[in-house]
Design an enzyme around this catalytic site. Structure first.
Site, PDB file in Angstrom:
ATOM      1  N   HIS A 142       0.829  -1.217   0.000  1.00  0.00           N
ATOM      2  CA  HIS A 142       0.000   0.000   0.000  1.00  0.00           C
ATOM      3  C   HIS A 142       0.862   1.266   0.000  1.00  0.00           C
ATOM      4  O   HIS A 142       0.440   2.288   0.517  1.00  0.00           O
ATOM      5  CB  HIS A 142      -0.962   0.030   1.200  1.00  0.00           C
ATOM      6  N   SER A 195      13.237  21.632 -17.116  1.00  0.00           N
ATOM      7  CA  SER A 195      11.984  22.363 -17.289  1.00  0.00           C
ATOM      8  C   SER A 195      12.286  23.671 -18.004  1.00  0.00           C
ATOM      9  O   SER A 195      13.334  24.282 -17.775  1.00  0.00           O
ATOM     10  CB  SER A 195      11.374  22.638 -15.915  1.00  0.00           C
ATOM     11  N   LYS A 242      14.830  22.063 -12.061  1.00  0.00           N
ATOM     12  CA  LYS A 242      14.264  20.736 -12.300  1.00  0.00           C
ATOM     13  C   LYS A 242      15.172  19.803 -13.100  1.00  0.00           C
ATOM     14  O   LYS A 242      15.842  20.208 -14.032  1.00  0.00           O
ATOM     15  CB  LYS A 242      12.923  20.854 -13.056  1.00  0.00           C
ATOM     16  N   GLU A 299       8.888   8.114 -17.253  1.00  0.00           N
ATOM     17  CA  GLU A 299       7.504   8.573 -17.406  1.00  0.00           C
ATOM     18  C   GLU A 299       6.968   8.236 -18.791  1.00  0.00           C
ATOM     19  O   GLU A 299       5.814   7.820 -18.958  1.00  0.00           O
ATOM     20  CB  GLU A 299       7.405  10.088 -17.180  1.00  0.00           C
TER      21      GLU A 299
END
Ligand code: ARG
Length: 460
Positions: A160, A281, A287, A294
């Site tokens: 979880h 970014s 970033k 992804e």
């Protein structure tokens, strides 16, 4: 009215093809990538025709030379593909007739584009499987190498997404190994079903020529013959199976990437990805984003979509060949291309990521990861597991209240929860003690992981 000469099938037509229909029905824009397999299939077919006396030796060599020349033209980027000629097959055949004249017109004896395309697709898929399984083997090797360096690296195991029990990083990597190992196995099994020759089925019913199907199958490296001509020209289950295994594989990669993205975030900070595999970014200068994992996670969707397309494509088709089947190509090509890219990317990531072992360890120290070990300790001292579970629950509640980890609670305090607790309890509460105790087959103990790696190397 004059006949239209430009189409190989134009004989019975008295009107030119509507321009829209020409564009709508053409597949050459995407099926041209099958040319190598189409040429190999044609050469095998021509040689077979000459074996059985349908072509003379000189006709056969003219055809073979012509096809080899066409291959050079295509390789060299000088071949002119035309949608007027619909597909890869008719483009190549028309060029062959251009180049060698009369013998070229005999190549299509005893075959149809229907068995031709099924043959091309199977050969193409077989090659893709070979490339894919090689990439999988490379990744499996990277996983074992990485795992080997981290048999004793402690990290939190989650259920979880909450700290559950300590595990070793090597053990976690071996979980990924098992997933990908099964995927590779599935591809290797699927290869046998792909590697069956449909050639000789012709349009649907076979041919009246005394063809030698064994000959062409052997030439093309097929391991068997399709046993029913109707089935052979029409079914695309091999493509569906390929896409299903690709989907399963991508689903596994997507799960890994989900973890990599989380681990790479400052909240976990378990791994550092190389700069060369991250992007920045356009607005936030600080970033460094894990775009590649992804994207792998994102590309999983298109492969699932391709699988769904292929299933729907075939579900309502009566026997035998229908033009619907032309729609199998882009879905299959995209599936293989996407999978190949994703496998390459994940292999690079695994080989180059560096785990931050201190962060993994300190994360494992949080969340009462050894609570189960305390319960097991009580059981070994004679307390029934359910009671032990309840006792430890109370200990955890106390620890939460005091802001302590379990092993930071004084012995005398612990003894108030159960009088079977002794000073040796603290051995069970360490992270090392916890993982070392799980030393049965499949467990997370460093010694077990080490021997699992050895076994895995043999399985590879
Ligand atoms: N381009 C076709 C395909 O991909 C080749 C077979 C065409 N057969 C036909 N009967 N029109 O399926």
């Amino acid at each position: 009215m004059a006949k239209i000469p430009s189409k190989p099938w134009g004989g019975r037509f008295s009107e030119p093809t509507n321009k829209f229909v020409e564009r709508f029905s053409a597949s050459v824009d995407f099926d041209h990538r099958l040319y190598e397999y189409d040429i190999l299939g044609s050469i095998a077919h021509a040689e077979m025709l000459s074996q059985i006396g349908v072509l003379t030796d000189s006709e056969c060599s003219a055809i073979t030379d012509g096809l080899n020349k066409i291959r050079e033209e295509i390789d060299g980027g000088v071949f002119e593909w035309s949608i007027v000629l619909e597909d890869v097959h008719m483009n190549i055949e028309a060029r062959l007739v251009d180049l060698i004249g009369e013998p070229g017109k005999k190549l299509h004896t005893g075959r149809s584009r229907n068995d031709q395309i099924a043959t091309d697709m199977r050969l193409w898929t077989r090659d893709q499987i070979d490339q894919i399984t090689i990439k999988q083997t490379v990744i499996l090797g990277h996983l074992l190498d990485k795992a080997e360096g981290h048999v004793g690296t402690i990290m939190p195991g989650f259920t979880h997404l909450q700290v559950a029990q300590p595990i070793t990083f090597g053990h976690h990597l071996l979980a990924w190994f098992e997933m990908l190992y099964r995927d590779r196995e599935r591809f290797l099994e699927c290869r046998h079903r792909v590697n069956i020759s449909p050639l000789g089925s012709a349009a649907l019913a076979g041919t009246s020529f005394p063809i030698d199907r064994e000959f062409t199958a052997k030439k093309l490296g097929f391991e068997g013959l399709a046993l029913n001509s109707l089935d052979a020209v029409s079914d695309r289950d091999f493509a569906i199976e390929f896409a299903a295994i690709a989907s399963m594989t991508l689903s596994h990669l997507s799960r890994w990437c989900e973890e990599l993205v989380a681990w790479n975030s400052p909240a976990f900070d378990f791994i550092e990805l190389p700069d060369s595999f991250c992007t920045g970014s356009s607005i936030m200068p600080q970033k460094k984003n894990p775009d590649v994992p992804e994207l792998i996670r994102g590309k999983t969707g298109r492969v699932f979509g391709n699988l769904s397309s292929l299933l729907v494509l075939t579900k309502s088709q009566p026997l035998a060949y229908n033009r619907d089947n032309q729609e199998d190509k882009e879905a299959l090509f995209d599936t293989a291309d996407t999978l190949q890219d994703c496998l390459f990317a994940i292999g690079e990531i695994i080989a180059t990521m560096s785990p931050r072992v201190d962060n993994m360890r300190s994360f494992a120290e949080k969340g009462f990861a050894t609570a189960t070990d305390l319960a097991d300790y009580l059981v070994r001292k004679g307390v029934p597991f359910r009671d032990a579970h309840a006792i430890v629950g109370h200990v955890v509640a106390e620890a939460l209240e005091k802001g302590l980890a379990i092993h930071e609670i004084e012995l005398t305090q612990l003894q108030q929860f159960s009088d079977v607790i002794d000073a040796d309890v603290f051995d069970s509460l360490t992270l090392e003690g916890s993982v070392a105790a799980r030393k049965h087959l499949g467990g997370t103990a460093p010694e077990t992981v080490r021997s699992a790696i050895q076994t895995a190397r043999k399985r590879l």
